[in-house]
Each structure stands twice: as C-alpha cells, then as structure tokens.
Design a protein around this motif. Structure first.
Motif, PDB file in Angstrom:
ATOM      1  N   CYS A   7       0.821  -1.201   0.000  1.00 52.16           N
ATOM      2  CA  CYS A   7       0.000   0.000   0.000  1.00 52.16           C
ATOM      3  C   CYS A   7       0.856   1.252   0.000  1.00 52.16           C
ATOM      4  O   CYS A   7       1.843   1.334   0.726  1.00 52.16           O
ATOM      5  CB  CYS A   7      -0.931   0.011   1.211  1.00 52.16           C
TER       6      CYS A   7
ATOM      7  N   CYS B 194      -4.511   2.357  10.001  1.00 49.42           N
ATOM      8  CA  CYS B 194      -4.431   1.053   9.330  1.00 49.42           C
ATOM      9  C   CYS B 194      -3.042   0.421   9.441  1.00 49.42           C
ATOM     10  O   CYS B 194      -2.030   1.096   9.222  1.00 49.42           O
ATOM     11  CB  CYS B 194      -4.800   1.227   7.857  1.00 49.42           C
TER      12      CYS B 194
ATOM     13  N   PHE C 137      -1.631  -1.499   7.468  1.00 53.17           N
ATOM     14  CA  PHE C 137      -0.950  -1.624   6.169  1.00 53.17           C
ATOM     15  C   PHE C 137      -0.382  -0.290   5.679  1.00 53.17           C
ATOM     16  O   PHE C 137       0.174  -0.213   4.587  1.00 53.17           O
ATOM     17  CB  PHE C 137      -1.923  -2.149   5.102  1.00 53.17           C
TER      18      PHE C 137
ATOM     19  N   GLY D  20      -4.682  -3.687  -0.834  1.00 49.63           N
ATOM     20  CA  GLY D  20      -4.178  -2.356  -0.511  1.00 49.63           C
ATOM     21  C   GLY D  20      -4.218  -1.503  -1.772  1.00 49.63           C
ATOM     22  O   GLY D  20      -4.619  -1.965  -2.854  1.00 49.63           O
TER      23      GLY D  20
ATOM     24  N   GLN E  10      -4.536  -6.246   8.809  1.00 50.97           N
ATOM     25  CA  GLN E  10      -4.899  -4.837   8.733  1.00 50.97           C
ATOM     26  C   GLN E  10      -5.325  -4.264  10.082  1.00 50.97           C
ATOM     27  O   GLN E  10      -5.037  -3.130  10.414  1.00 50.97           O
ATOM     28  CB  GLN E  10      -6.017  -4.672   7.711  1.00 50.97           C
TER      29      GLN E  10
HETATM   30 FE1  SF4 Z   1      -5.351   2.925   3.770  1.00 57.08          FE
HETATM   31 FE2  SF4 Z   1      -6.476   0.778   2.583  1.00 57.08          FE
HETATM   32 FE3  SF4 Z   1      -3.818   1.211   2.475  1.00 57.08          FE
HETATM   33 FE4  SF4 Z   1      -4.899   0.567   4.768  1.00 57.08          FE
HETATM   34  S1  SF4 Z   1      -4.866  -0.731   2.965  1.00 57.08           S
HETATM   35  S2  SF4 Z   1      -3.342   2.158   4.414  1.00 57.08           S
HETATM   36  S3  SF4 Z   1      -6.934   1.538   4.624  1.00 57.08           S
HETATM   37  S4  SF4 Z   1      -5.431   2.489   1.609  1.00 57.08           S
END
Ligand code: SF4
Ligand code: SAM
Length: 461
Positions: free
Chosen positions: A85, A92, A94, A131, A349
């Motif tokens: 991501c 979050c 991630f 992500g 997550q």
């Molecule tokens: Fe943001 Fe989705 Fe990435 Fe998590 S997975 S950092 S919620 S964009």
C-alpha cells in the motif's frame, strides 16, 4: 462536479432539528411505509436522546427488518489478496509508514489454495481485499477475480466475488466489471473533509474528492452494485450517518439506484496505528446508529463484520443487518495454512474480535431462528438492485429470497455441516417451508431439496 457533501448543511440538520416523541414516531412510521428518509427526518432520529425514544427507534428498525426482509442473513468471507500500500491512513496496519508490516501479495497458486480452503468450509460468496498500490491495477484485480471463479473443489465453488479496493478510473472500473464482479465497495472512511485530511496525510487516498466520486465513476462504467461505508470512530457518528444518507440520495438522484450495501465498520486496534479517541463510538451508540441507518435507507443491504465481537454482533444483528462474515481470517494465506492462533498485527490490517468458524456462526444463527443464506441468484440471473426488489416488489421474498436461502442452506447442511448443526438446520428449513405461501412453491422447494440430497447443486429460482 459540485461537491454533494456540504459539512455546513449536515451540521445545520444536526444542530437545528427538533426531536419530539411525536415527530420520532412519525418518522419511524414513514420508514415502515417503505420511504427512504430525508436528511431532516434522519436528524430527527439522531437527535432523539431519551432512552424511551431510542428504544422506539430500535424497535422500529427491528420491525422493519422483520416485515421487509424476514429472517435471512447472508454469509460471506473476506479474502485479502495483497497488502502492499502506498497510502498512509493513520488507523491502518498496512499504512506505508508501518515499516514493520509484513508485505505479501498472493501468487496465483496461493490464491487458488486460499479459495479451495474457503470452499472446503462451505463459503460461496467472497469479498476480495487489496491495498492501494500500482501493482493492484484493474487488470490485476480482474485477473484475481477470474482466478477465484475458476476454482472448483468437490461441490465447492465461489458464486459471487465482491471487491473492496482502491478507487479506479472509468476504464479501470469497466475492466473489473467485465470480470463479473458483484459489488464494488469503497468506504469514504469519514465524510468530514478536514478530518479526512488528518487521517489520510499522503498517497492517492489523501485526495478526498477523488475518493468521494469513485463510485460515480463505477456507475459511469456500468457497475450499479456499489457499496458505501464510513469508518466509525474518526469523526462524530451523527455526521457520518447523515453523510451516508446524503451519499445515498446523491446516487438516487443521479443514477436512480441507491447503494447496494452500507457498511459501518468501527475502528479497531492496528499495528502502528493512531486514531483520535474523542470520537470512539460506544456499543450503545453503535446499536443506535445501526438502527437509524436501517430506518433511513430501508431498501439497502447492511453489512456487519467480525471487527465486532460475538456478543455485539448477536445484539446488533436484530436491528437490521442483512449480511455478516463468518470464519474470517485477515492474515494473507491463513485460510489454507494454519498460522498462529493469535493475530500478528504486523501481518493484518486490524484486530478482529469474532474469530469463530463459519460453522460456529451458522450454528448460532440457527439457534437464534435466523435463516443463513448463501444465495447469489439475483446477481446470476441479472436481477441487479435485488435489495430494492426484495423491498419493493410484492411477494419477491417469498418467490425468490426465502426459497433460495433454503436451497443454499440445504447444500451447506449436506456438504459441510457437522451432524448437530445439520439437525438444527433441517428443523429451521422445515419451519421456513411452513411459512411459505402456495402448495406449488412448497412442492418445488421440496423437490429441489430432494435433488440436492441426491447430489444436484446450484439450484435456484
Ligand atoms: Fe489505507 Fe487501505 Fe492502504 Fe490501509 S490498505 S493504508 S486503509 S489504503
Ligand atoms: N485499501 C483499500 C481502501 O483503503 O479502500 C481497501 C480497503 S481496506 C483493506 C478495508 C476497510 O477497512 C477500509 O476502507 C477501512 O474502512 C477499514 N479499516 C482500515 N483500518 C481499520 C481499523 N483499524 N479498524 C477497522 N477498520 C479498518
């Protein structure tokens, strides 16, 4: 495009709407009359703070659910495909700045193994989660959707693949639509722009408007099953409820179809995450907001996930939820490999609080008199907007939803359920058949159950 979320407008409703017992009752009865509530009417419910009135709102939501949808609960599982991501959502695990996060993207063979394991548990409906990263572009998402649909193990197959992924452009949404997806979900997280900016400091997702208009692009691309949601805990829940209703009436005005589903995740612990605790939503407020959403948008599916613990889920379910996940695992690859029992938050997550197996959840649903369903008939028959039809077409539930729920439950009982659950399940099926109208329909359902017991699969109306 003119922004359709105006924070002053929403706050004005919250700050200046009077909520008397008479007005609350009027609004509840409008909803029971199958009217989608206006922002002003929703604010009447939001501003009802007397315990007796809150109870009336909850009972209204309960009644609406019973009257309009009966006792079905649709089951699904999330499947995380990749957690790379480039965004930095502060809540979050991630987020790109979490250097401890263990990054993984399932290879095709790993994806196949995950789907086989899910099929072995009896799952029929998945939501694939990604992500936001250039490698997870539309072509990649479409490829994974096709891969999932192609996996057949024993009597198992995935009949509906939904998506929760980053916003795409119109061409991208077209590519994903052509892969045969069900719903495309994108949560706005918070409808309050200034708050949004604080929680999304960098990456593509930092652009509030790009995200807010994402599902308009999906609609332009022909995806009319879209799912909206707000992450409760980032900002005042009352504002978010009005934001969701505003988003809904925007869709109705522009595309003549509301959202297919509304999600209302509450923020949970995550690795390296930070959230401002001021707006945390208590259990009581959570139940209240679910009941208000149910009444405000009576025709839409409502999704409650394993973020919530079993006790809260059991309670909240009464007030209008139509879909829940079961047997949920968030760690990549963990459906097919037994990894740690304990969640490792650098691999997931966020923390989930209902880790029960699909069968444990089905067992409890049956105990509580619900009819668990894996139905995918409308989507496969091209009956899009099915929640709306269930809600507005007289006899639709009796003709389609209940029989299909019964048939998909029967498949589950024959193929996957342990004897104790199967016994409860057949009793619930009998009770539901008794409630059906018309000897012809009852005869057809019984005939199909017989065929299922003989080995036929995928029978639906
Ligand atoms: Fe943001 Fe989705 Fe990435 Fe998590 S997975 S950092 S919620 S964009
Ligand atoms: N990366 C995509 C995106 O952000 O849209 C996919 C979505 S994410 C994998 C699914 C949803 O989980 C997010 O939209 C957010 O609402 C929710 N989420 C993220 N962190 C969370 C947390 N700590 N607790 C509860 N829900 C969370």
């Amino acid at each position: 495009m003119k922004p359709f979320i105006d924070p002053d407008e929403l706050w004005n409703y919250i700050n200046n709407t009077q909520s008397s017992p008479g007005r609350v009752r009027e609004v509840i009865s409008r909803s029971l009359d199958k009217k989608r509530l206006t922002l002003g009417e929703t604010a009447v419910l939001i501003n009802a703070t007397e315990p007796d009135l809150i109870e009336e709102i909850k009972q209204g939501a309960r009644e609406l659910k019973k009257r309009v949808y009966g006792n079905r609960i649709v089951l699904f599982a999330p499947l995380y495909v990749g957690n790379r991501c480039t965004n930095n959502c502060t809540y979050c695990g991630f987020r790109v700045s979490n250097r401890m996060a263990v990054r993984q993207t399932l290879t095709d063979p790993q994806l196949v193994r995950e789907v086989e394991a899910l099929e072995d548990n009896g799952q029929k409906r998945l939501i694939l989660v990604y992500g936001e990263h250039p490698v997870y572009d539309a072509a990649y998402i479409a490829h994974t959707v096709n891969t999932v649909y192609a996996v057949k193990k024993g009597n198992g197959e995935i009949r509906r693949v939904n998506i929760n992924a980053a916003p795409l452009d119109i061409d991208g949404f077209r590519i994903v639509k052509d892969a045969g997806i069900g719903t495309y979900q994108i949560f706005q997280e918070t409808y309050h722009k200034d708050t949004y900016k604080r929680y999304h400091p960098s990456g593509r997702k930092a652009d509030y408007d790009y995200r807010l208009t994402a599902l308009d692009r999906a609609q332009e691309a022909g995806i009319d099953d879209v799912g909206i949601g707000a992450l409760f805990g980032l900002y005042d829940w009352r504002f978010e409820v009005l934001g969701l209703v505003r988003h809904t009436n925007h869709f109705e005005a522009c595309y003549r179809v509301g959202p297919h589903t509304i999600s209302f995740p509450r923020i949970q612990d995550a690795a390296a995450a930070s959230a401002d605790l001021r707006h945390m939503v208590s259990d009581d407020e959570f139940i209240r907001l679910v009941a208000i959403l149910r009444l405000a948008v009576p025709y839409t599916g409502m999704i409650l996930t394993a973020r919530e613990n079993a006790r809260v889920r059991r309670e909240v379910m009464k007030f209008g939820v139509s879909q829940i996940d079961g047997g949920t695992k968030l760690e990549l690859g963990s459906y097919s490999e037994t990894i740690n029992e304990e969640q490792d938050l650098n691999k997931e997550q966020f923390k989930i609080n209902d880790p029960r197996s699909l069968n444990e959840i089905i067992d409890e649903l049956l105990e509580d008199g619900y009819l668990p369903s894996f139905c995918t008939a409308c989507y496969r028959k091209g009956r899009t907007g099915e929640h709306f039809m269930e809600f507005s077409v007289p006899g639709f539930i009796k003709r389609f939803c209940s029989p299909n729920a019964i048939l998909t439950l029967a498949e589950y009982l024959v193929d996957y359920a342990p004897p104790a659950t199967a016994e409860k399940g057949w009793a619930v099926i009998e009770d539901n058949i008794k409630e059906m109208d018309g000897q012809k329909m009852i005869g057809e359902v019984r005939e199909r159950i017989k065929l299922i017991k003989e080995g036929k699969r995928d029978l639906y109306f």
